[in-house]
Design a protein around this motif. Structure first.
Motif, PDB file in Angstrom:
ATOM      1  N   LEU A  12      74.248  40.982  69.238  1.00  0.00           N
ATOM      2  CA  LEU A  12      73.036  41.734  68.940  1.00  0.00           C
ATOM      3  C   LEU A  12      71.907  41.354  69.888  1.00  0.00           C
ATOM      4  N   ALA A  13      71.267  42.369  70.483  1.00  0.00           N
ATOM      5  CA  ALA A  13      70.104  42.161  71.354  1.00  0.00           C
ATOM      6  C   ALA A  13      68.923  42.903  70.740  1.00  0.00           C
ATOM      7  N   VAL A  14      67.839  42.185  70.494  1.00  0.00           N
ATOM      8  CA  VAL A  14      66.651  42.773  69.897  1.00  0.00           C
ATOM      9  C   VAL A  14      65.548  42.817  70.941  1.00  0.00           C
ATOM     10  N   LYS A  15      64.931  43.998  71.105  1.00  0.00           N
ATOM     11  CA  LYS A  15      63.769  44.141  71.983  1.00  0.00           C
ATOM     12  C   LYS A  15      62.610  44.551  71.107  1.00  0.00           C
ATOM     13  N   GLY A  16      61.695  43.626  70.905  1.00  0.00           N
ATOM     14  CA  GLY A  16      60.556  43.853  70.027  1.00  0.00           C
ATOM     15  C   GLY A  16      60.317  42.620  69.174  1.00  0.00           C
ATOM     16  N   ASP A  17      59.185  42.588  68.514  1.00  0.00           N
ATOM     17  CA  ASP A  17      58.816  41.441  67.694  1.00  0.00           C
ATOM     18  C   ASP A  17      59.581  41.442  66.376  1.00  0.00           C
ATOM     19  N   LEU A  18      59.924  40.238  65.903  1.00  0.00           N
ATOM     20  CA  LEU A  18      60.581  40.072  64.606  1.00  0.00           C
ATOM     21  C   LEU A  18      59.641  39.318  63.686  1.00  0.00           C
ATOM     22  N   ASP A  23      64.633  33.587  55.965  1.00  0.00           N
ATOM     23  CA  ASP A  23      65.032  32.650  57.005  1.00  0.00           C
ATOM     24  C   ASP A  23      65.931  33.393  57.981  1.00  0.00           C
ATOM     25  N   LEU A  24      65.865  33.032  59.266  1.00  0.00           N
ATOM     26  CA  LEU A  24      66.654  33.713  60.291  1.00  0.00           C
ATOM     27  C   LEU A  24      67.613  32.755  60.980  1.00  0.00           C
ATOM     28  N   HIS A  25      68.824  33.252  61.246  1.00  0.00           N
ATOM     29  CA  HIS A  25      69.792  32.553  62.092  1.00  0.00           C
ATOM     30  C   HIS A  25      70.082  33.508  63.239  1.00  0.00           C
ATOM     31  N   ILE A  26      69.743  33.094  64.450  1.00  0.00           N
ATOM     32  CA  ILE A  26      69.878  33.974  65.614  1.00  0.00           C
ATOM     33  C   ILE A  26      70.930  33.421  66.564  1.00  0.00           C
ATOM     34  N   ASP A  27      71.949  34.229  66.832  1.00  0.00           N
ATOM     35  CA  ASP A  27      72.956  33.877  67.823  1.00  0.00           C
ATOM     36  C   ASP A  27      72.891  34.805  69.029  1.00  0.00           C
ATOM     37  N   GLY A  28      72.196  35.924  68.912  1.00  0.00           N
ATOM     38  CA  GLY A  28      72.074  36.887  70.000  1.00  0.00           C
ATOM     39  C   GLY A  28      70.824  36.634  70.826  1.00  0.00           C
ATOM     40  N   SER A  29      70.286  37.703  71.412  1.00  0.00           N
ATOM     41  CA  SER A  29      69.084  37.563  72.234  1.00  0.00           C
ATOM     42  C   SER A  29      67.938  38.364  71.632  1.00  0.00           C
ATOM     43  N   VAL A  30      66.733  37.830  71.804  1.00  0.00           N
ATOM     44  CA  VAL A  30      65.526  38.481  71.316  1.00  0.00           C
ATOM     45  C   VAL A  30      64.509  38.488  72.438  1.00  0.00           C
ATOM     46  N   GLU A  31      63.992  39.666  72.737  1.00  0.00           N
ATOM     47  CA  GLU A  31      62.883  39.811  73.682  1.00  0.00           C
ATOM     48  C   GLU A  31      61.679  40.246  72.875  1.00  0.00           C
ATOM     49  N   GLY A  32      60.905  39.281  72.409  1.00  0.00           N
ATOM     50  CA  GLY A  32      59.750  39.546  71.573  1.00  0.00           C
ATOM     51  C   GLY A  32      59.406  38.298  70.786  1.00  0.00           C
ATOM     52  N   ASP A  33      58.300  38.339  70.085  1.00  0.00           N
ATOM     53  CA  ASP A  33      57.846  37.201  69.292  1.00  0.00           C
ATOM     54  C   ASP A  33      58.576  37.159  67.958  1.00  0.00           C
ATOM     55  N   GLY A  42      71.235  29.572  67.587  1.00  0.00           N
ATOM     56  CA  GLY A  42      72.531  29.148  68.102  1.00  0.00           C
ATOM     57  C   GLY A  42      72.474  28.750  69.567  1.00  0.00           C
ATOM     58  N   GLU A  43      73.491  28.017  70.023  1.00  0.00           N
ATOM     59  CA  GLU A  43      73.536  27.498  71.397  1.00  0.00           C
ATOM     60  C   GLU A  43      73.479  28.571  72.462  1.00  0.00           C
ATOM     61  N   LYS A  44      74.103  29.703  72.243  1.00  0.00           N
ATOM     62  CA  LYS A  44      74.167  30.753  73.262  1.00  0.00           C
ATOM     63  C   LYS A  44      73.041  31.769  73.123  1.00  0.00           C
ATOM     64  N   SER A  45      72.163  31.560  72.165  1.00  0.00           N
ATOM     65  CA  SER A  45      71.059  32.467  71.904  1.00  0.00           C
ATOM     66  C   SER A  45      69.933  32.289  72.925  1.00  0.00           C
ATOM     67  N   THR A  46      69.255  33.397  73.229  1.00  0.00           N
ATOM     68  CA  THR A  46      68.104  33.380  74.131  1.00  0.00           C
ATOM     69  C   THR A  46      66.945  34.105  73.467  1.00  0.00           C
ATOM     70  N   VAL A  47      65.781  33.463  73.456  1.00  0.00           N
ATOM     71  CA  VAL A  47      64.565  34.081  72.936  1.00  0.00           C
ATOM     72  C   VAL A  47      63.543  34.094  74.056  1.00  0.00           C
ATOM     73  N   THR A  48      63.026  35.286  74.366  1.00  0.00           N
ATOM     74  CA  THR A  48      61.959  35.432  75.341  1.00  0.00           C
ATOM     75  C   THR A  48      60.740  35.924  74.580  1.00  0.00           C
ATOM     76  N   GLY A  49      59.882  34.984  74.206  1.00  0.00           N
ATOM     77  CA  GLY A  49      58.709  35.300  73.400  1.00  0.00           C
ATOM     78  C   GLY A  49      58.304  34.083  72.601  1.00  0.00           C
ATOM     79  N   ALA A  50      57.224  34.196  71.884  1.00  0.00           N
ATOM     80  CA  ALA A  50      56.704  33.088  71.088  1.00  0.00           C
ATOM     81  C   ALA A  50      57.457  32.968  69.772  1.00  0.00           C
ATOM     82  N   ILE A  51      57.617  31.730  69.304  1.00  0.00           N
ATOM     83  CA  ILE A  51      58.242  31.461  68.014  1.00  0.00           C
ATOM     84  C   ILE A  51      57.216  30.771  67.132  1.00  0.00           C
ATOM     85  N   LYS A  52      57.060  31.278  65.901  1.00  0.00           N
ATOM     86  CA  LYS A  52      56.184  30.654  64.919  1.00  0.00           C
ATOM     87  C   LYS A  52      56.955  30.592  63.608  1.00  0.00           C
ATOM     88  N   ALA A  53      57.219  29.353  63.141  1.00  0.00           N
ATOM     89  CA  ALA A  53      58.000  29.165  61.924  1.00  0.00           C
ATOM     90  C   ALA A  53      57.537  27.916  61.194  1.00  0.00           C
TER      91      ALA A  53
END
Length: 116
Positions: A12-18, A23-33, A42-53
């Protein structure tokens, strides 16, 4: 009954803010906050954006700032951005390219744990 945990799979690839109350478990990629209560990356996951948790456990790649109450950076993590935390644990082998800032509340002592 409302869901309390959401999993975003490796394909799964997400483009946009989440923004999630769950609670979230992310193994895919996210382009957004990302804003959520608790994040597991997850180890292979990529996040391009800010994380606030409130709490975050990161083991993938993050290109952006991170703000978390309780933050665990695992040895496979690659962080490119500034990190703000209340309590921080970093495993030996993790790579962070950015500044660390502790959010100190009145009457509290900073908390940092290094794990090898």
């Amino acid at each position: 009954m409302a869901a309390t945990f959401s999993v975003l799979g490796a394909d799964l690839a997400v483009k946009g803010d989440l923004s999630a109350t769950a609670d979230l478990h992310i193994d895919g990629s996210v382009e957004g906050d990302i804003t959520c209560a608790s994040l597991v990356q997850g180890e292979k996951s990529t996040v391009t954006g800010a994380i606030k948790a409130q709490s975050a456990r990161l083991s993938g790649t993050v290109h952006g700032s991170i703000e978390a109450g309780e933050l665990v950076i695992l040895k496979s993590a690659r962080i490119h951005g500034d990190v703000t935390y209340d309590a921080l644990t970093i495993e030996q082998g993790a790579q962070v390219d950015g500044r660390f800032a502790h959010r100190v509340k009145t009457g509290e002592e900073p908390s940092l744990t290094l794990v090898s």
